[in-house]
Design a protein around this motif. Structure first.
Motif, PDB file in Angstrom:
ATOM      1  N   PHE A   1      -0.739  -9.114  -2.152  1.00  0.00           N
ATOM      2  CA  PHE A   1      -1.811  -8.175  -2.477  1.00  0.00           C
ATOM      3  C   PHE A   1      -1.473  -7.411  -3.752  1.00  0.00           C
ATOM      4  CE2 PHE A   1      -4.134  -4.264  -2.484  1.00  0.00           C
ATOM      5  CZ  PHE A   1      -5.388  -4.623  -2.014  1.00  0.00           C
ATOM      6  N   GLU A   2      -0.230  -6.956  -3.829  1.00  0.00           N
ATOM      7  CA  GLU A   2       0.167  -6.154  -4.996  1.00  0.00           C
ATOM      8  C   GLU A   2       0.059  -6.958  -6.279  1.00  0.00           C
ATOM      9  OE1 GLU A   2       4.013  -4.550  -3.963  1.00  0.00           O
ATOM     10  OE2 GLU A   2       3.096  -2.634  -3.403  1.00  0.00           O
TER      11      GLU A   2
ATOM     12  N   ILE B   1       6.786   0.629  11.120  1.00  0.00           N
ATOM     13  CA  ILE B   1       7.038   0.188   9.748  1.00  0.00           C
ATOM     14  C   ILE B   1       7.594  -1.230   9.761  1.00  0.00           C
ATOM     15  CG2 ILE B   1       8.474   0.591   7.696  1.00  0.00           C
ATOM     16  CD1 ILE B   1       8.195   3.608   8.267  1.00  0.00           C
TER      17      ILE B   1
ATOM     18  N   ALA C   1       7.066   3.917   3.061  1.00  0.00           N
ATOM     19  CA  ALA C   1       7.913   2.732   3.197  1.00  0.00           C
ATOM     20  C   ALA C   1       7.199   1.438   2.828  1.00  0.00           C
ATOM     21  CB  ALA C   1       8.441   2.630   4.623  1.00  0.00           C
ATOM     22  N   THR C   2       5.894   1.369   3.080  1.00  0.00           N
ATOM     23  CA  THR C   2       5.207   0.072   2.965  1.00  0.00           C
ATOM     24  C   THR C   2       4.035   0.073   1.979  1.00  0.00           C
ATOM     25  OG1 THR C   2       3.558   0.531   4.674  1.00  0.00           O
ATOM     26  CG2 THR C   2       5.700  -0.320   5.425  1.00  0.00           C
ATOM     27  N   GLN C   3       3.592   1.243   1.554  1.00  0.00           N
ATOM     28  CA  GLN C   3       2.391   1.401   0.721  1.00  0.00           C
ATOM     29  C   GLN C   3       1.142   0.862   1.426  1.00  0.00           C
ATOM     30  OE1 GLN C   3       3.031   3.288  -1.884  1.00  0.00           O
ATOM     31  NE2 GLN C   3       0.841   3.525  -2.232  1.00  0.00           N
ATOM     32  N   THR C   4       1.257   0.710   2.744  1.00  0.00           N
ATOM     33  CA  THR C   4       0.120   0.248   3.534  1.00  0.00           C
ATOM     34  C   THR C   4       0.001   1.131   4.768  1.00  0.00           C
ATOM     35  OG1 THR C   4       1.419  -1.240   4.912  1.00  0.00           O
ATOM     36  CG2 THR C   4       0.516  -2.154   2.872  1.00  0.00           C
TER      37      THR C   4
ATOM     38  N   TYR D   1      -4.077  -1.546   2.064  1.00  0.00           N
ATOM     39  CA  TYR D   1      -3.217  -1.144   0.951  1.00  0.00           C
ATOM     40  C   TYR D   1      -3.642   0.244   0.475  1.00  0.00           C
ATOM     41  CZ  TYR D   1       0.041  -1.611  -2.847  1.00  0.00           C
ATOM     42  OH  TYR D   1       1.124  -1.424  -3.671  1.00  0.00           O
TER      43      TYR D   1
ATOM     44  N   THR E   1       4.821  -3.632  10.294  1.00  0.00           N
ATOM     45  CA  THR E   1       4.068  -3.832   9.058  1.00  0.00           C
ATOM     46  C   THR E   1       4.847  -4.708   8.093  1.00  0.00           C
ATOM     47  OG1 THR E   1       2.820  -1.787   9.243  1.00  0.00           O
ATOM     48  CG2 THR E   1       3.142  -2.652   7.027  1.00  0.00           C
ATOM     49  N   MET E   2       6.169  -4.476   8.031  1.00  0.00           N
ATOM     50  CA  MET E   2       6.958  -5.236   7.076  1.00  0.00           C
ATOM     51  C   MET E   2       7.088  -6.713   7.470  1.00  0.00           C
ATOM     52  SD  MET E   2       7.221  -3.251   4.631  1.00  0.00           S
ATOM     53  CE  MET E   2       8.377  -3.973   3.446  1.00  0.00           C
TER      54      MET E   2
ATOM     55  N   LEU F   1      -4.609  -3.860   8.202  1.00  0.00           N
ATOM     56  CA  LEU F   1      -3.540  -3.322   7.369  1.00  0.00           C
ATOM     57  C   LEU F   1      -4.109  -3.093   5.975  1.00  0.00           C
ATOM     58  CD1 LEU F   1      -0.562  -2.513   7.407  1.00  0.00           C
ATOM     59  CD2 LEU F   1      -0.002  -4.810   6.591  1.00  0.00           C
TER      60      LEU F   1
ATOM     61  N   GLU G   1       5.294   8.578   6.509  1.00  0.00           N
ATOM     62  CA  GLU G   1       6.509   7.761   6.422  1.00  0.00           C
ATOM     63  C   GLU G   1       6.147   6.285   6.261  1.00  0.00           C
ATOM     64  OE1 GLU G   1       9.261   8.413   9.616  1.00  0.00           O
ATOM     65  OE2 GLU G   1      10.388   6.591   9.170  1.00  0.00           O
ATOM     66  N   HIS G   2       5.143   5.871   7.029  1.00  0.00           N
ATOM     67  CA  HIS G   2       4.707   4.477   6.979  1.00  0.00           C
ATOM     68  C   HIS G   2       4.227   4.089   5.580  1.00  0.00           C
ATOM     69  CE1 HIS G   2       3.386   1.019   9.556  1.00  0.00           C
ATOM     70  NE2 HIS G   2       2.883   0.692   8.391  1.00  0.00           N
TER      71      HIS G   2
ATOM     72  N   HIS H   1      -9.164  -3.750   0.142  1.00  0.00           N
ATOM     73  CA  HIS H   1      -7.798  -3.268   0.354  1.00  0.00           C
ATOM     74  C   HIS H   1      -7.144  -3.880   1.580  1.00  0.00           C
ATOM     75  CE1 HIS H   1      -9.173  -0.404  -2.637  1.00  0.00           C
ATOM     76  NE2 HIS H   1      -7.909  -0.221  -2.912  1.00  0.00           N
ATOM     77  N   LEU H   2      -7.769  -4.905   2.132  1.00  0.00           N
ATOM     78  CA  LEU H   2      -7.194  -5.551   3.306  1.00  0.00           C
ATOM     79  C   LEU H   2      -5.990  -6.399   2.906  1.00  0.00           C
ATOM     80  CD1 LEU H   2     -10.255  -6.784   5.387  1.00  0.00           C
ATOM     81  CD2 LEU H   2      -8.679  -4.911   5.898  1.00  0.00           C
ATOM     82  N   VAL H   3      -4.841  -5.999   3.436  1.00  0.00           N
ATOM     83  CA  VAL H   3      -3.632  -6.777   3.207  1.00  0.00           C
ATOM     84  C   VAL H   3      -3.508  -7.828   4.302  1.00  0.00           C
ATOM     85  CG1 VAL H   3      -1.113  -6.656   3.236  1.00  0.00           C
ATOM     86  CG2 VAL H   3      -2.431  -4.931   1.998  1.00  0.00           C
ATOM     87  N   HIS H   4      -3.914  -7.425   5.483  1.00  0.00           N
ATOM     88  CA  HIS H   4      -3.798  -8.302   6.630  1.00  0.00           C
ATOM     89  C   HIS H   4      -4.844  -7.877   7.649  1.00  0.00           C
ATOM     90  CE1 HIS H   4      -1.796 -10.847   9.606  1.00  0.00           C
ATOM     91  NE2 HIS H   4      -2.064  -9.881  10.459  1.00  0.00           N
TER      92      HIS H   4
ATOM     93  N   ASP I   1       2.330 -10.662   2.686  1.00  0.00           N
ATOM     94  CA  ASP I   1       0.937 -10.303   2.403  1.00  0.00           C
ATOM     95  C   ASP I   1       0.871  -9.113   1.448  1.00  0.00           C
ATOM     96  OD1 ASP I   1      -0.053 -12.254   4.102  1.00  0.00           O
ATOM     97  OD2 ASP I   1      -0.052 -10.927   5.845  1.00  0.00           O
ATOM     98  N   ILE I   2       1.778  -8.148   1.657  1.00  0.00           N
ATOM     99  CA  ILE I   2       1.780  -6.961   0.798  1.00  0.00           C
ATOM    100  C   ILE I   2       2.151  -7.366  -0.634  1.00  0.00           C
ATOM    101  CG2 ILE I   2       2.791  -4.682   0.385  1.00  0.00           C
ATOM    102  CD1 ILE I   2       3.365  -4.495   3.392  1.00  0.00           C
TER     103      ILE I   2
ATOM    104  N   ARG J   1       8.438   2.503  -1.262  1.00  0.00           N
ATOM    105  CA  ARG J   1       8.127   1.192  -1.853  1.00  0.00           C
ATOM    106  C   ARG J   1       7.559   1.322  -3.258  1.00  0.00           C
ATOM    107  NH1 ARG J   1       7.052  -4.187  -0.208  1.00  0.00           N
ATOM    108  NH2 ARG J   1       5.543  -5.189  -1.578  1.00  0.00           N
ATOM    109  N   ARG J   2       6.601   2.234  -3.455  1.00  0.00           N
ATOM    110  CA  ARG J   2       5.962   2.382  -4.769  1.00  0.00           C
ATOM    111  C   ARG J   2       5.940   3.855  -5.171  1.00  0.00           C
ATOM    112  NH1 ARG J   2       2.716  -1.933  -6.434  1.00  0.00           N
ATOM    113  NH2 ARG J   2       2.719  -0.770  -8.364  1.00  0.00           N
TER     114      ARG J   2
ATOM    115  N   ASP K   1      -3.663   2.923  -2.576  1.00  0.00           N
ATOM    116  CA  ASP K   1      -3.498   3.005  -4.028  1.00  0.00           C
ATOM    117  C   ASP K   1      -2.849   4.302  -4.482  1.00  0.00           C
ATOM    118  OD1 ASP K   1      -4.731   0.541  -4.691  1.00  0.00           O
ATOM    119  OD2 ASP K   1      -6.701   1.440  -4.349  1.00  0.00           O
TER     120      ASP K   1
ATOM    121  N   ARG L   1      -3.560  -6.978  -7.526  1.00  0.00           N
ATOM    122  CA  ARG L   1      -4.311  -5.738  -7.766  1.00  0.00           C
ATOM    123  C   ARG L   1      -4.826  -5.703  -9.194  1.00  0.00           C
ATOM    124  NH1 ARG L   1      -1.286  -1.005  -7.499  1.00  0.00           N
ATOM    125  NH2 ARG L   1      -2.950   0.334  -6.761  1.00  0.00           N
TER     126      ARG L   1
END
Ligand code: SF4
Lengths: 471, 194
Positions: free
Chosen positions: B185-186, B172, A225-228, A97, B175-176, A95, A221-222, A84-87, B181-182, A123-124, A99, B189
């Motif tokens: 990643f998506e 946020i 907004a970001t799903q991360t 992700y 992160t954005m 960072l 909130e984070h 799940h590492l995005v960064h 990268d997000i 975001r999702r 699910d 998946r």
């Protein structure tokens, strides 16, 4: 390598784990690097059962175990984390992700308001699920909520969910309930997932092999907004409870004993993986109980490796299979109508099989449109006819045929058509095995015969008694 | 979060040390479901006193709060920062801050400015002499200027924090910065995940 020491401080929990149930644990290697390691020690380790009474001995063994584990592959929680590492930057939080993000009325209002203030969206939304659980009344739910703050929070959640496109199960809805109960119930929690919720008992979902942990409102909130979520990498610990647990020892007793052993702060900074027979013997409900309590040991999360029942690839296959089969989870087998019954194949086409089927069909009439009885060999056919079984099948309306593999693999004209459903005594329910698009259910001869009579899946006991029968 | 480059405005002399977050925003204000409206709770207890500095006519419209040492101690509530911002302030100047408060400031775009106590006292004197004294906090150059008092003072800020202010990056937003990268990643998946 770091590890927590066994707690020498008494903790206010009931130790109900009996002597014969061995408890052992060790800190897994604290993975600060991404190296994949090879494991030779696992079997060693598993044989190394240390009695609770010999705690000091255990400590010595732990040192050895920890050294052994320098060369080991990633554990389940590490794999889930890494997947799940995005960064990831050395020295910074990873960072991750997310699910599944579960939200409820108490910790979400200001998170949504924060989004509004900064002009952000969820975001999702489809990975976000809301319900009203923390402060809803448990009686008279058709009445307005009396408590002012809870009424306001529930109302706010409903408005936020509507505004941001998040599914909310409100009070009174069939899907409403405690957030950690409904997500697994509805199949939203899956193995290998990352699950977060603004609630400290989120580790419950670890029962499915998910990394699940509680977060605060600004983190809610984070994630919205970001799903991360930026998270510092945890330390890893495994707790093994060798079993079997004796009768009367429940999941709750086991986890209380674990907490009693490692202490209520023994898990701080750790993700715990629970292992051992006493754990794998638990039902999913019991596993949820164990993982749920991880936070009570101070751990960030706790999880249990999925077994065949919950393995992701199995789940994936199950999902695809269900689609192919035209079924939805939870459908009672007895409600499913069948188009064809096939009694035959090298698995169930011998005389004993035919007798069993005939015993069910005798004096009855089949209702399934096509019922084929295909003896496995000519000898079997003759034997059956000598016993008069063929008359029984024919009288019931079944098709008494010549021997062969027949619909077991549908290389002959005996095929299922697209979407046709069979109850089959054969051995493989692969896609297309009994004909392109055919849907195979593997059953015993007796069940196949009963199903042929009933029209839906049935056991002989499901059939009404035959009129005039003596027994 | 809005980007902050240069803040220019008048100041309020809050001549107290160890101003804790319970004073900044009392606990009863934490039950709110909104993120706004906290200005009403800002220094709520002290504001009952008509002579409290924030109640004084001449300091209305100020954008820089100039306070004594150890500002923001006590409870970690982020609401304290929200309340100060919603009360119209863009920066707080003080000889020192509590770590948590200062951290909360940087997450929300309120600039915490650490200046020597003697400089803070000079600014107080200047504001009290003339409430319309102009104070400039330049986040780009990390300099506070009070021309009327002849003050040009550097203040410390680490580069990542400065970057956040100048670019308006809250957590946020940070992160954005990795949104690529997000997205990547998506798109990778596994299909069995929702
Ligand atoms: S096709 Fe089916 S019945 Fe025939 S041998 Fe193979 S498995 Fe057995």
């Amino acid at each position: 390598i770091t590890r927590t020491l066994l707690s020498s401080t008494p903790t206010p929990v009931t130790l109900s784990i009996p002597q014969e149930c061995y408890l052992r644990k060790w800190d897994a290697y604290n993975a600060q690097t991404d190296d994949l390691r090879h494991d030779e020690s696992q079997d060693d380790v598993n044989q190394d059962h240390v009695n609770q009474d010999r705690v000091n001995q255990d400590r010595v063994n732990q040192d050895r175990v920890n050294q052994d584990q320098v060369n080991r592959p990633m554990t389940l929680p590490e794999k889930v984390w890494h997947r799940h590492l995005v960064h990831s930057t050395p020295g910074e939080a990873d960072l991750l992700y997310i699910d599944l993000h579960l939200i409820h009325e108490v910790t979400s209002p200001q998170a949504f308001d924060g989004l509004r203030l900064s002009g952000r969206k969820v975001r999702r939304p489809e990975l976000t699920l809301a319900t009203e659980d923390h402060n809803v009344p448990t009686a008279d739910i058709d009445q307005p909520i009396a408590d002012e703050i809870s009424a306001k929070q529930v109302d706010t959640l409903r408005r936020n969910a509507a505004e941001f496109g998040v599914t909310n199960y409100p009070m009174g809805h069939a899907n409403q309930g405690i957030v950690h109960v409904i997500a697994p119930e509805q199949g939203r929690t899956l193995p290998g997932m990352t699950v977060v919720c603004g609630d400290s008992h989120t580790a419950t979902h670890g029962a499915f092999g998910a990394i699940a942990f509680g977060i605060g409102t600004s983190e809610v909130e984070h994630v919205l907004a970001t799903q991360t979520l930026p998270q510092s990498r945890p330390k890893w610990m495994s707790v093994t409870v060798d079993g079997p647990a004796p009768a009367g020892v429940t999941a709750k007793d086991i986890v209380l004993a674990i907490i009693g052993e490692i202490g209520t702060s023994g898990g701080i900074g750790y993700v715990i993986e629970y292992r051992g027979q006493a754990i794998s013997d638990l039902s999913m409900e019991g596993r949820m109980t164990v993982c749920n309590m991880s936070i009570e040991a101070g751990a960030r999360a706790g999880l249990i490796a999925p077994d065949d029942f919950a393995d992701p690839s199995t789940r994936e296959n199950v999902g695809r299979a269900l689609e192919y089969m035209g079924l939805t989870p939870g459908t009672p087998m007895r409600s499913i109508a069948v188009d064809t019954v096939f009694i035959g194949s090298c698995t169930n086409s011998r005389i004993e099989d035919l007798r069993a089927a005939a015993a069910v069909m005798e004096g009855r009439t089949v209702t399934v449109p096509r019922v084929m009885v295909v003896p496995g060999s000519h000898r079997v056919k003759l034997q059956a006819e000598a016993e008069g079984l063929h008359e029984i099948f024919r009288a019931a309306g079944a098709d008494w045929r010549e021997p062969g593999c027949s619909m077991c693999l549908a290389m002959n004209p005996d095929k299922l058509t697209q979407g046709e459903r069979s109850a089959s005594t054969s051995n493989r329910n692969f896609e297309g095995r009994q004909g392109r698009g055919g849907r195979t259910h593997l059953v015993s001869p007796a069940v196949a015969a009963a199903t042929a009579v009933q029209g839906t899946f049935a056991t002989p006991e499901d059939l009404p008694p035959i009129e005039g029968a003596t027994s | 979060m809005k980007a902050v480059t240069v803040i220019s405005g008048t100041g309020v002399p809050l001549k107290r040390s160890d101003v804790d977050t319970d004073q900044i925003i009392p606990a009863e204000w934490l039950k709110q479901v909104e993120r706004t409206g906290f200005e009403k709770g800002l220094f709520a207890t002290w504001r009952d006193d008509r002579d409290f500095v924030l109640n004084q006519e001449q300091y209305q419209g100020a954008s820089v709060l100039v306070a004594g040492p150890a500002f923001g101690v006590g409870s970690s509530r982020e609401h304290a920062v929200w309340a100060i911002q919603q009360g119209g302030f863009d920066a707080v100047i003080a000889p020192s801050f509590s770590d948590i408060f200062r951290n909360n400031c940087t997450k929300n775009g309120l600039v915490p400015v650490v200046l020597p106590e003697s400089t803070v006292e000079q600014i107080w004197a200047a504001i009290e002499a003339d409430p319309q004294t102009d104070i400039t906090v330049d986040v780009e150059r990390l300099v506070v200027e009070v021309p009327a008092a002849g003050i040009v003072a550097q203040f410390p800020m680490d580069a990542p924090t400065q970057h956040r202010f100048l670019n308006g990056l809250d957590d946020i937003g940070l992160t954005m910065a990795h949104v690529g990268d997000i997205d990547a990643f998506e798109s990778s998946r596994p299909a069995w995940l929702p």
